[in-house]
Design a protein around this motif. Structure first.
Motif, PDB file in Angstrom:
ATOM      1  N   GLU A 113      16.325  15.767  -2.882  1.00 59.12           N
ATOM      2  CA  GLU A 113      16.520  14.702  -3.870  1.00 59.12           C
ATOM      3  C   GLU A 113      16.932  15.242  -5.241  1.00 59.12           C
ATOM      4  O   GLU A 113      17.482  14.514  -6.055  1.00 59.12           O
ATOM      5  N   HIS A 117      24.061  13.363  -5.226  1.00 64.52           N
ATOM      6  CA  HIS A 117      24.903  12.932  -4.099  1.00 64.52           C
ATOM      7  C   HIS A 117      24.062  12.227  -3.033  1.00 64.52           C
ATOM      8  O   HIS A 117      24.132  12.568  -1.843  1.00 64.52           O
ATOM      9  N   LEU A 118      23.286  11.244  -3.464  1.00 64.61           N
ATOM     10  CA  LEU A 118      22.353  10.556  -2.570  1.00 64.61           C
ATOM     11  C   LEU A 118      22.938   9.278  -1.974  1.00 64.61           C
ATOM     12  O   LEU A 118      22.344   8.717  -1.043  1.00 64.61           O
ATOM     13  N   ASP A 119      24.050   8.802  -2.490  1.00 61.12           N
ATOM     14  CA  ASP A 119      24.650   7.559  -2.010  1.00 61.12           C
ATOM     15  C   ASP A 119      25.388   7.828  -0.701  1.00 61.12           C
ATOM     16  O   ASP A 119      26.497   8.380  -0.691  1.00 61.12           O
ATOM     17  N   SER A 121      26.963   5.961   1.202  1.00 64.15           N
ATOM     18  CA  SER A 121      28.251   5.273   1.366  1.00 64.15           C
ATOM     19  C   SER A 121      29.424   6.123   0.880  1.00 64.15           C
ATOM     20  O   SER A 121      30.581   5.838   1.205  1.00 64.15           O
ATOM     21  N   LEU A 122      29.116   7.180   0.101  1.00 62.27           N
ATOM     22  CA  LEU A 122      30.162   8.057  -0.425  1.00 62.27           C
ATOM     23  C   LEU A 122      30.291   9.361   0.372  1.00 62.27           C
ATOM     24  O   LEU A 122      31.148  10.186   0.064  1.00 62.27           O
ATOM     25  N   TRP A 123      29.449   9.504   1.373  1.00 56.59           N
ATOM     26  CA  TRP A 123      29.490  10.731   2.174  1.00 56.59           C
ATOM     27  C   TRP A 123      30.714  10.731   3.088  1.00 56.59           C
ATOM     28  O   TRP A 123      31.168   9.681   3.553  1.00 56.59           O
ATOM     29  N   SER A 131      28.725   9.452   8.981  1.00 51.77           N
ATOM     30  CA  SER A 131      28.547   9.970   7.618  1.00 51.77           C
ATOM     31  C   SER A 131      27.560  11.125   7.629  1.00 51.77           C
ATOM     32  O   SER A 131      26.487  11.035   8.243  1.00 51.77           O
ATOM     33  N   ASP A 133      25.440  14.097   5.353  1.00 53.67           N
ATOM     34  CA  ASP A 133      24.957  14.551   4.052  1.00 53.67           C
ATOM     35  C   ASP A 133      25.763  15.778   3.629  1.00 53.67           C
ATOM     36  O   ASP A 133      25.841  16.766   4.373  1.00 53.67           O
TER      37      ASP A 133
END
Length: 240
Positions: A113, A117-119, A121-123, A131, A133
């Protein structure tokens, strides 16, 4: 490794058959350099130590070890000296590593955490199309071919690969805790079965063949014996 230098020395002294001595090897007199001689290689090696990938990349997949871009097979029984290891979070983008967060000595890796880059939807999609990580917890093992002096790096973020590295680290730690300070193993690269939810797969294994240590007083490292049973039991009598 000291045996290699001994062998080279013998080659200088004893040319094969009636052939003249090799002219490309320095004479004994030529080998003596000034004590403060600086040829730049130590600084170059320090630059290498700062890199995660050193030398040739070593890969494992489907029971098979290979090296380099061409995937040259590592023959069964080939031995390597384990030189070190590292751990890091590696961020991938467009199929390439773009950022490293190294584990500091004596500390744990940062929590996922903390890296951003935790979203999801953007991976970007991974090899399976889902998707993935971008941050992968990765382990590195540095191996040396004692004949060619080629450095190789095994890099893994898979659960099976990390298990192999952890098991190797556990053996090295126990060897050193039992009085073999600075012990380094020589390993053969192997594989073993690994049950998964997708069926039986393979995972890598570092099989320890022997140990090297020492090197004090300017001498090269020498083969050392594992601790005896009484040493492992801290001097207690064996109950049989």
């Amino acid at each position: 490794m000291s045996k290699i230098f001994e062998a080279l020395s013998e080659q200088q002294k004893s040319p094969i058959g009636n052939a003249p001595p090799p002219t490309n090897l320095p004479t004994v007199a030529q080998q003596h350099l000034p004590a403060n001689h600086d040829d730049g290689w130590d600084d170059m090696a320090a630059e290498l130590d700062a890199q995660f990938l050193r030398g040739t990349l070593l890969k494992f997949a489907d029971w098979r070890w290979a090296k380099g871009k061409e995937g040259d097979k590592i023959e069964e029984g080939t031995q390597f000296l384990v030189m070190g290891s590292a751990a890091a979070w590696v961020r991938w983008w467009d199929g390439k590593p773009v950022q490293y967060v190294r584990r500091e000595p004596g500390k744990k890796l940062p929590d996922r955490e903390e890296l951003g880059h935790l979203d999801a939807s953007l991976w970007q999609p991974g090899p399976d199309g889902k998707s993935r990580d971008p941050w992968q917890s990765t382990r590195f093992v540095y191996l040396l071919d004692p004949i060619s002096m080629e450095m190789l790096t095994y890099s893994t973020s898979s659960s099976g690969g990390r298990t192999a590295v952890i098991n190797l680290a556990d053996q090295i730690t126990r060897m050193r805790e039992l009085g073999r300070v600075g012990a380094q193993p020589v390993v053969e690269l192997g594989a073993e079965k690994m049950p998964t939810r997708f069926g039986m797969k393979s995972r890598p294994v570092f099989k320890i063949i022997k140990w090297y240590g020492g090197g004090e007083n300017g001498g090269g490292p020498k083969e050392i014996a594992p601790p005896s049973l009484s040493e492992e039991m801290n001097g207690d009598e064996v109950p049989f």
